[in-house]
Motif scaffolding. Structure first.
Motif, PDB file in Angstrom:
ATOM      1  N   UNK A 316     -47.600  19.685  -0.524  1.00 10.56           N
ATOM      2  CA  UNK A 316     -47.099  18.604  -1.387  1.00 10.56           C
ATOM      3  C   UNK A 316     -45.669  18.265  -0.977  1.00 10.56           C
ATOM      4  N   UNK A 317     -45.391  16.987  -0.870  1.00  6.37           N
ATOM      5  CA  UNK A 317     -44.014  16.531  -0.605  1.00  6.37           C
ATOM      6  C   UNK A 317     -43.698  15.380  -1.552  1.00  6.37           C
ATOM      7  N   UNK A 318     -42.444  15.257  -1.963  1.00 11.21           N
ATOM      8  CA  UNK A 318     -42.097  14.076  -2.770  1.00 11.21           C
ATOM      9  C   UNK A 318     -42.405  12.810  -1.976  1.00 11.21           C
ATOM     10  N   UNK A 319     -42.899  11.758  -2.619  1.00  7.13           N
ATOM     11  CA  UNK A 319     -43.248  10.545  -1.867  1.00  7.13           C
ATOM     12  C   UNK A 319     -42.035  10.015  -1.114  1.00  7.13           C
ATOM     13  N   UNK A 320     -42.303   9.440   0.055  1.00  5.62           N
ATOM     14  CA  UNK A 320     -41.203   8.997   0.936  1.00  5.62           C
ATOM     15  C   UNK A 320     -40.377   7.863   0.320  1.00  5.62           C
ATOM     16  N   UNK A 321     -40.936   7.172  -0.696  1.00  2.44           N
ATOM     17  CA  UNK A 321     -40.184   6.098  -1.365  1.00  2.44           C
ATOM     18  C   UNK A 321     -38.855   6.604  -1.932  1.00  2.44           C
ATOM     19  N   UNK A 322     -38.804   7.906  -2.253  1.00  2.00           N
ATOM     20  CA  UNK A 322     -37.569   8.491  -2.799  1.00  2.00           C
ATOM     21  C   UNK A 322     -36.427   8.378  -1.780  1.00  2.00           C
ATOM     22  N   UNK A 323     -36.780   8.332  -0.490  1.00  2.00           N
ATOM     23  CA  UNK A 323     -35.739   8.232   0.550  1.00  2.00           C
ATOM     24  C   UNK A 323     -34.864   6.998   0.360  1.00  2.00           C
ATOM     25  N   UNK A 324     -35.443   5.944  -0.230  1.00  2.00           N
ATOM     26  CA  UNK A 324     -34.668   4.706  -0.403  1.00  2.00           C
ATOM     27  C   UNK A 324     -33.540   4.896  -1.423  1.00  2.00           C
ATOM     28  N   UNK A 325     -33.573   6.006  -2.155  1.00  5.29           N
ATOM     29  CA  UNK A 325     -32.536   6.244  -3.171  1.00  5.29           C
ATOM     30  C   UNK A 325     -31.418   7.150  -2.649  1.00  5.29           C
ATOM     31  N   UNK A 326     -31.588   7.644  -1.424  1.00 10.82           N
ATOM     32  CA  UNK A 326     -30.605   8.597  -0.895  1.00 10.82           C
ATOM     33  C   UNK A 326     -29.272   7.924  -0.570  1.00 10.82           C
ATOM     34  N   UNK A 327     -28.185   8.627  -0.894  1.00  9.98           N
ATOM     35  CA  UNK A 327     -26.847   8.154  -0.541  1.00  9.98           C
ATOM     36  C   UNK A 327     -26.254   9.083   0.523  1.00  9.98           C
ATOM     37  N   UNK A 328     -24.994   8.875   0.841  1.00  6.07           N
ATOM     38  CA  UNK A 328     -24.396   9.626   1.960  1.00  6.07           C
ATOM     39  C   UNK A 328     -24.350  11.120   1.639  1.00  6.07           C
ATOM     40  N   UNK A 329     -24.888  11.949   2.529  1.00  6.08           N
ATOM     41  CA  UNK A 329     -24.972  13.388   2.220  1.00  6.08           C
ATOM     42  C   UNK A 329     -23.655  14.130   2.420  1.00  6.08           C
ATOM     43  N   UNK A 330     -23.583  15.267   1.785  1.00 11.29           N
ATOM     44  CA  UNK A 330     -22.476  16.205   1.967  1.00 11.29           C
ATOM     45  C   UNK A 330     -23.107  17.499   2.480  1.00 11.29           C
ATOM     46  N   UNK A 331     -22.537  18.064   3.526  1.00  6.70           N
ATOM     47  CA  UNK A 331     -23.096  19.315   4.043  1.00  6.70           C
ATOM     48  C   UNK A 331     -22.504  20.506   3.301  1.00  6.70           C
ATOM     49  N   UNK A 332     -23.278  21.560   3.176  1.00  4.85           N
ATOM     50  CA  UNK A 332     -22.729  22.799   2.626  1.00  4.85           C
ATOM     51  C   UNK A 332     -23.042  23.948   3.588  1.00  4.85           C
ATOM     52  N   UNK A 333     -22.129  24.912   3.624  1.00  2.00           N
ATOM     53  CA  UNK A 333     -22.279  26.056   4.538  1.00  2.00           C
ATOM     54  C   UNK A 333     -22.428  27.334   3.718  1.00  2.00           C
TER      55      UNK A 333
END
Ligand code: FRU
Length: 449
Positions: A316-333
């Motif tokens: 199961x994966x979240x539907x790819x339509x959710x990708x359209x809601x993504x904003x600029x990511x922040x990386x964490x270490x």
């Protein structure tokens, strides 16, 4: 628990369908019809605790991230559904959407409502637009079910196969065994009993059945009640999952190992994807949801795309339509603590054997010794939720969709999933990572009108 410290805007979901007021349970009638996705649901508009009329509410939208609530679509207003418009499905044929549901009837008198006093009617309604409904027509009554059944027979799911229509119903036998009943029809109106299937020692009632075909393999999804609870399986009051379905039903796998998941239903999107939506809640739970004090309770899960894995299980994966809601990511270490606004999508695809992610100091997600654990360290923030575990043979990554008051955790590419409600006091969350690095993408809100 001190519920009034919660503010509506803190807990109100931004990525999950939930009613403005009242109670939600099962998703119903899922389909794509007339250029729109239709999501009906078990809806008690008068009470956040599920009291009053049990209706179907309705959302529709063109792309799974923009929705319109059209209100109550079906209410208990005829003798055959007078105690509730219970769960059912949508089936599209010849430019009409057919809705099949269970009309629940509770007779007055001294009844146990298992062996007497309950009518379970399969009712059909058609609609040209998802909103305006035809007259209701009862197709099956208790007398149409096999003699071995109790009065608990419900939740029709209909599909077409080799030129015939098929229906599966969930049932409880008179000797308290869960099973499914299969019916056939040539015209969607006249249905005849075909056969039943069950599995020894697998609960007293099977609710919300669904037949799912993926790449030539068939599965039967059910929500069984009465299974024995273990440390790693069937941890909740009721379960839900799927059997491999060939000559027999075998190798049951749970859909979700978190605290809040039940009664899922699948449908086919216009591009052929099989999509599953569950109720992010369960009946008769020993924990609570503070939104109820604010006027509403429960939401649906994010729609999940199903695929067949090489080992024959369903990912199961979240539907790819959710990708359209993504904003600029922040990386964490590894070792870092970062604060992100809610909602967010977190992803880490590094293979490792041991890590922990702590959210807001109230919830710990950790992997060690081949077991992934979700643990509330603050009982208030979990509404009484404690700990859930899942065995993971081979960890290949974690993805989390965190909404304002829920988490959906997809492990190893969707091999295992865990869903839970959680109740933070702020609209941002601090995440502390140990032994893991990755990215967090703040997510835009989906539109619900
Ligand atoms: C599952 C269920 C169904 C029933 C409906 C009533 O949660 O119990 O079996 O049709 O809810 O709301």
């Amino acid at each position: 628990m001190k519920v009034m410290m919660y503010m509506k805007n803190v807990l109100r979901q931004r990525l999950h369908l939930e009613p403005e007021h009242g109670w939600l349970n099962d998703p119903n009638g899922l389909c794509f019809f007339g250029g729109k996705y239709h999501v009906y649901f078990q809806y008690s508009p008068e009470s956040a605790y599920g009291d009053g009329d049990k209706c179907w509410g309705h959302w529709q939208g063109s792309d799974l991230v923009h929705w319109e609530f059209t209100g109550t679509a079906l209410r208990p207003d005829c003798p055959d559904d007078r105690s509730g418009v219970y769960s059912g499905c949508g089936f599209v044929k010849d430019s009409l959407l057919n809705l099949f549901y269970t009309g629940n009837v509770k007779e007055d008198g001294d009844h146990d409502y298992v062996t007497s006093g309950r009518g379970a009617n399969v009712i059909r309604v058609t609609t040209p637009d998802g909103v305006n409904m035809s007259a209701k027509h009862t197709l099956l009554k208790n007398s149409d079910y096999p003699d071995f059944c109790s009065c608990h027979v419900r939740d029709p799911k209909v599909w077409e196969e080799n030129g015939a229509y098929r229906m599966v119903l969930g049932a409880r036998t008179l000797d308290d065994k869960g099973c499914v009943l299969f019916y056939r029809s040539d015209d969607l109106e006249n249905w005849s009993y075909d056969y039943m299937m069950t599995v020894p020692d697998f609960g007293y009632m099977w609710e919300c059945p669904d037949v799912i075909d993926l790449n030539g393999k068939r599965f039967l999804s059910i929500s069984p009640q009465g299974l024995a609870h273990g440390a790693y399986e069937h941890q909740n009051v009721y379960s839900s999952g799927y059997f491999r379905y060939d000559d027999t039903l075998h190798d049951f796998e749970e859909w979700d190992y978190g605290f809040d998941f039940y009664a899922p239903q699948s449908f086919t999107a216009p591009d052929g994807r099989t999509i599953l939506i569950g109720w992010m809640g369960i009946g008769d739970i020993p924990y609570s949801n503070p939104t109820a004090e604010l006027g509403w309770q429960h939401c649906l899960t994010i729609p999940r795309e199903l695929t067949l894995s090489q080992d024959g299980s369903i990912y199961q994966r979240p539907v790819r339509e959710i990708n359209s809601l993504k904003q600029i990511p922040v990386n964490f270490a590894d070792g870092e603590k970062i604060v992100s606004q809610l909602p967010f999508y977190l992803a880490s695809f590094a293979e490792c054997e041991r890590f922990s992610l702590v959210i807001e100091g109230i919830l710990v997600m950790s992997l060690s010794d081949g077991v992934f654990t979700l643990k509330f360290t603050d009982e208030n923030a979990g509404g009484g939720r404690t700990v859930r575990r899942v065995k993971l043979e081979n960890f290949t990554g974690i993805e989390i969709i965190a909404d304002m008051s829920s988490l959906e955790i997809y492990l190893s590419g969707g091999e295992k999933v865990m869903s839970t409600r959680f109740y933070p006091r702020e609209t941002a969350a601090a995440i502390t990572a140990h032994g893991i690095s990755g990215s967090i993408y703040p997510l835009k809100e989906m539109e619900v009108r």
